[in-house]
Design a protein around this motif. Structure first.
Motif, PDB file in Angstrom:
ATOM      1  N   ASP A 168     -12.604 -36.422   8.817  1.00 51.03           N
ATOM      2  CA  ASP A 168     -11.916 -36.003   7.597  1.00 51.03           C
ATOM      3  C   ASP A 168     -10.616 -35.265   7.913  1.00 51.03           C
ATOM      4  OD1 ASP A 168     -13.108 -33.918   8.815  1.00 51.03           O
ATOM      5  OD2 ASP A 168     -13.875 -32.975   6.986  1.00 51.03           O
ATOM      6  N   LYS A 209      -6.136 -39.369   1.420  1.00 52.86           N
ATOM      7  CA  LYS A 209      -6.213 -38.254   0.468  1.00 52.86           C
ATOM      8  C   LYS A 209      -4.849 -37.576   0.391  1.00 52.86           C
ATOM      9  CE  LYS A 209     -10.176 -36.151   2.076  1.00 52.86           C
ATOM     10  NZ  LYS A 209     -10.860 -34.906   2.322  1.00 52.86           N
ATOM     11  N   PRO A 230      -3.465 -31.575   1.787  1.00 55.09           N
ATOM     12  CA  PRO A 230      -3.742 -30.242   1.267  1.00 55.09           C
ATOM     13  C   PRO A 230      -2.459 -29.426   1.164  1.00 55.09           C
ATOM     14  CG  PRO A 230      -5.180 -30.772   3.119  1.00 55.09           C
ATOM     15  CD  PRO A 230      -4.203 -31.879   2.994  1.00 55.09           C
ATOM     16  N   THR A 283       0.157 -28.527  -2.115  1.00 53.78           N
ATOM     17  CA  THR A 283       0.020 -27.569  -3.214  1.00 53.78           C
ATOM     18  C   THR A 283       1.370 -26.913  -3.491  1.00 53.78           C
ATOM     19  OG1 THR A 283      -1.290 -26.542  -1.481  1.00 53.78           O
ATOM     20  CG2 THR A 283      -2.141 -26.377  -3.726  1.00 53.78           C
ATOM     21  N   ARG A 306     -14.811 -21.123  -4.176  1.00 56.39           N
ATOM     22  CA  ARG A 306     -15.038 -21.825  -2.912  1.00 56.39           C
ATOM     23  C   ARG A 306     -15.430 -20.788  -1.867  1.00 56.39           C
ATOM     24  NH1 ARG A 306     -15.954 -25.339   0.446  1.00 56.39           N
ATOM     25  NH2 ARG A 306     -14.524 -26.984   1.150  1.00 56.39           N
ATOM     26  N   ARG A 312      -7.135 -26.997   2.992  1.00 61.76           N
ATOM     27  CA  ARG A 312      -7.900 -27.949   2.180  1.00 61.76           C
ATOM     28  C   ARG A 312      -8.589 -27.221   1.036  1.00 61.76           C
ATOM     29  NH1 ARG A 312     -11.484 -30.783   5.689  1.00 61.76           N
ATOM     30  NH2 ARG A 312      -9.553 -31.685   6.441  1.00 61.76           N
ATOM     31  N   ALA A 313      -9.175 -26.063   1.358  1.00 59.11           N
ATOM     32  CA  ALA A 313      -9.881 -25.309   0.320  1.00 59.11           C
ATOM     33  C   ALA A 313      -8.905 -24.904  -0.788  1.00 59.11           C
ATOM     34  CB  ALA A 313     -10.527 -24.077   0.931  1.00 59.11           C
ATOM     35  N   GLU A 332      -8.132 -27.787  -2.921  1.00 59.25           N
ATOM     36  CA  GLU A 332      -9.264 -28.155  -3.765  1.00 59.25           C
ATOM     37  C   GLU A 332      -9.451 -27.193  -4.936  1.00 59.25           C
ATOM     38  OE1 GLU A 332     -11.682 -30.636  -0.378  1.00 59.25           O
ATOM     39  OE2 GLU A 332     -12.406 -28.649  -0.940  1.00 59.25           O
ATOM     40  N   THR A 385      -6.533 -27.636  -7.745  1.00 60.24           N
ATOM     41  CA  THR A 385      -6.323 -28.823  -8.590  1.00 60.24           C
ATOM     42  C   THR A 385      -6.939 -28.545  -9.951  1.00 60.24           C
ATOM     43  OG1 THR A 385      -8.340 -29.755  -7.720  1.00 60.24           O
ATOM     44  CG2 THR A 385      -6.288 -30.558  -6.753  1.00 60.24           C
ATOM     45  N   SER A 418      -8.877 -30.203 -11.683  1.00 61.83           N
ATOM     46  CA  SER A 418     -10.268 -30.635 -11.847  1.00 61.83           C
ATOM     47  C   SER A 418     -11.234 -29.471 -11.607  1.00 61.83           C
ATOM     48  CB  SER A 418     -10.570 -31.788 -10.885  1.00 61.83           C
ATOM     49  OG  SER A 418     -10.284 -31.373  -9.576  1.00 61.83           O
ATOM     50  N   VAL A 419     -10.774 -28.474 -10.898  1.00 61.24           N
ATOM     51  CA  VAL A 419     -11.655 -27.329 -10.668  1.00 61.24           C
ATOM     52  C   VAL A 419     -11.299 -26.232 -11.666  1.00 61.24           C
ATOM     53  CG1 VAL A 419     -12.503 -25.674  -8.983  1.00 61.24           C
ATOM     54  CG2 VAL A 419     -11.690 -27.906  -8.226  1.00 61.24           C
ATOM     55  N   ILE A 446     -17.772 -25.647  -4.845  1.00 61.96           N
ATOM     56  CA  ILE A 446     -17.987 -27.029  -4.405  1.00 61.96           C
ATOM     57  C   ILE A 446     -18.912 -27.059  -3.188  1.00 61.96           C
ATOM     58  CG2 ILE A 446     -16.814 -29.179  -3.781  1.00 61.96           C
ATOM     59  CD1 ILE A 446     -14.232 -27.588  -4.777  1.00 61.96           C
TER      60      ILE A 446
END
Ligand code: ADP
Ligand code: MG
Length: 544
Positions: free
Chosen positions: A247, A410, A413, A416, A513, A526-527, A530, A533, A535-536, A543
């Protein structure tokens, strides 16, 4: 042998009697020979030979000044031993001892006057044919020698290629061995560190409310700081040779942009003003149109910065570093050429190994090992050409990104938007490291050492994100998170937990997180991406 070739032969006739010459010329002419030269003066023969080498000499024996025997002697000395210049002796003297003497002095054949024209023609033809064969053999020998020389050259090249491949294989093998060793050490060492750091945190929690708390706490904090230092060191070592993770954050990237960023970022290190007036280092870029590559921009930038620093170190009296990119043989190639001090063969061979440095205390020997690890993880190759006194060239090549890869990638990260981030951690080193990383990524950062100042900061300004340690002297990370969500529900929270805690226990409604320490920059980025975004939503379960 075909007649046409024979008749093209160059014939030299030597006879002091002009009538003989005319007769021989006529005979040979009517047999088809056209390139005839003749002389009645034996002393001119050597000059005539010098002008052009004949294919045959017809030579009279009895002549004034220089007779045929003397000429045969001169010819013997003149002609190289492996040559074949036929000499047909013509004489009116039919005595057997004359014949013998002439033949043993270098004549190839013998004709007695008066001669039959047919016999003259036949003997000339025979001798010429032998000469042709001789020339043919010589030519073939020559060709053969050339072929052997060429083949030898090819073999020598193959041998040196083989040696180079072997050298590379040995170097690769050595780096692999370092990698295996590093992986083994880091794994075991990390396990030991987890226990040390974990129990430190447990002990710190237990310290709360105990007598002599301050003293004990200080000791444990000291152990923890040392443990974290060791953990960072181990992590760096692991970075060099770890294989590419599944990843790994990879983006479709324009290498030229990274080159320009690296040059701009390192400018304070090489720009004239910072080096002093008498040292001039120039960095030139020659960036061609190249396909994108699949890469981690920050890793590549780190690698490039290391190479630039090395080049600057290698040019203590100034010089030029040229960074160029091109697309050749389906590879995206980046070249860094400096005209610095260069490397002796021995240095070139070992420079990629970790801890290898020629800079003494000033060097760590980790730069190139890191560069190599990064390039390797990107499916790239690294080659070094260097000449002491002239300079060094690093040639790095990457595979171009494929159409089907572009879809599966992806978003990075790092993409942002610049955020306003609050860090709460009671360890000043942790605050400093994280602040540094995040500032580098373009965020606005404020760091505090405990919950109370954190809450004051949140109350006084807008923060997109809070990154908080869990174990802090005044207030736990989770308590802080809950209080922050009360004041500013839209602020996201990343909680850093110790290895001793179970991750599931860290996830809660107030934490977006949870990350287990020690946290790598990649994980942190990455955190952040995440939790930031849309969506969170704020306040949603973590997560993790
Ligand atoms: P460090 O820079 O700390 O010595 P590196 O791994 O970056 O460690 O480099 C290892 C060694 O390789 C250097 O000490 C130097 O001898 C050599 N080296 C690296 N880059 C260059 C260069 N551009 N020119 C000459 N020598 C170099
Ligand atoms: Mg270096």
């Amino acid at each position: 042998m075909d007649d046409a070739r024979l008749q093209n032969a160059d014939i030299l006739i030597v006879d002091d009697e002009p009538l003989n010459l005319t007769l021989l010329q006529k005979i040979l002419h009517s047999a088809g020979y056209t390139r005839l030269r003749s002389t009645t003066e034996p002393r001119k023969v050597m000059d005539l030979l010098g002008e052009k080498e004949p294919d045959i000499i017809l030579l009279d024996l009895q002549m004034p000044h220089l007779d045929g025997f003397a000429l045969l002697q001169q010819l013997k000395q003149r002609n190289p031993p492996n040559s074949y210049l036929p000499i047909l002796v013509l004489t009116a003297d039919a005595m057997p001892q004359t014949k013998m003497r002439a033949l043993s002095s270098g004549a190839h054949d013998f004709l007695t006057k008066p001669f039959s024209p047919a016999e003259v023609v036949q003997r000339v033809a025979n001798l010429l044919q032998t000469r042709q064969l001789h020339l043919e053999v010589r030519r073939q020998n020559h060709n053969l020698e050339e072929q052997v020389a060429e083949r030898t050259k090819e073999l020598e090249k193959a041998l040196s290629d083989l040696k180079e491949t072997q050298d590379k294989a040995i170097q690769q093998e050595r780096l692999n061995a370092f990698g295996t060793m590093a992986t083994g050490i880091t794994h075991d060492f990390n396990n030991a560190l987890s226990v040390i750091l974990g129990y430190c945190e447990v002990a710190l929690i237990e310290c709360e409310g105990k007598m002599r708390r301050n003293e004990l706490e200080t000791h444990i904090q000291t152990i923890m700081t040392a443990g974290l230092d060791a953990s960072r060191m181990i992590k760096r070592l692991r970075e060099f040779y770890r294989p590419q993770a599944k990843d790994e954050p990879r983006t479709v990237l324009a290498l030229n942009d990274v080159v320009q960023q690296a040059v701009a970022t390192t400018k304070p290190k090489w720009h004239a003003e910072s080096l002093g007036a008498d040292i001039l280092i120039d960095i030139e870029t020659d960036l061609a149109e190249i396909p994108s590559i699949l890469a981690d921009a920050s890793e590549l930038r780190d690698a490039l910065m290391n190479l630039i620093f090395n080049a600057v170190d290698a040019m203590p009296k100034g010089g030029v570093l040229r960074l160029s990119t091109k697309f050749v043989n389906n590879r995206v190639v980046l070249q860094l050429r400096d005209n610095g001090i260069g490397m002796p063969e021995e240095v070139r061979r070992h420079c990629l190994e970790p801890f290898f440095t020629t800079k003494g205390e000033a060097g760590t020997g980790l730069g190139l090992a890191m560069v190599y690890g990064i390039v390797d993880r990107h499916g790239g190759t690294l080659e070094i050409e260097s000449t002491p006194g002239l300079g060094t060239t690093f040639i790095i090549s990457f595979p171009p990104v494929l159409e089907e890869q572009i879809k599966g990638v992806k978003p990075a990260p790092r993409r942002t938007r610049p955020l306003t981030i609050l860090i709460a951690d009671d360890q000043p080193e942790m605050c400093a490291i994280m602040s540094n990383h995040l500032l580098n990524d373009g965020h606005k950062v404020r760091a505090v050492m405990d919950g109370k100042p954190a809450l004051e900061a949140i109350g006084g300004g807008k923060f997109d994100l809070l990154i908080t340690d869990h174990v802090m002297p005044g207030m736990s990370g989770k308590q802080l998170a809950a209080a922050v969500k009360e004041i500013s529900p839209e602020t996201r929270v990343i909680l850093l937990t110790s290895m001793a805690e179970r991750p599931a226990a860290s996830a809660s409604r107030v934490v977006d997180r949870a990350l287990t320490k020690p946290v790598s920059l990649v994980d942190l980025r990455r955190a952040i991406a995440e939790v930031m975004t849309d969506s969170v939503a704020p306040g949603m379960p973590a997560i993790a």
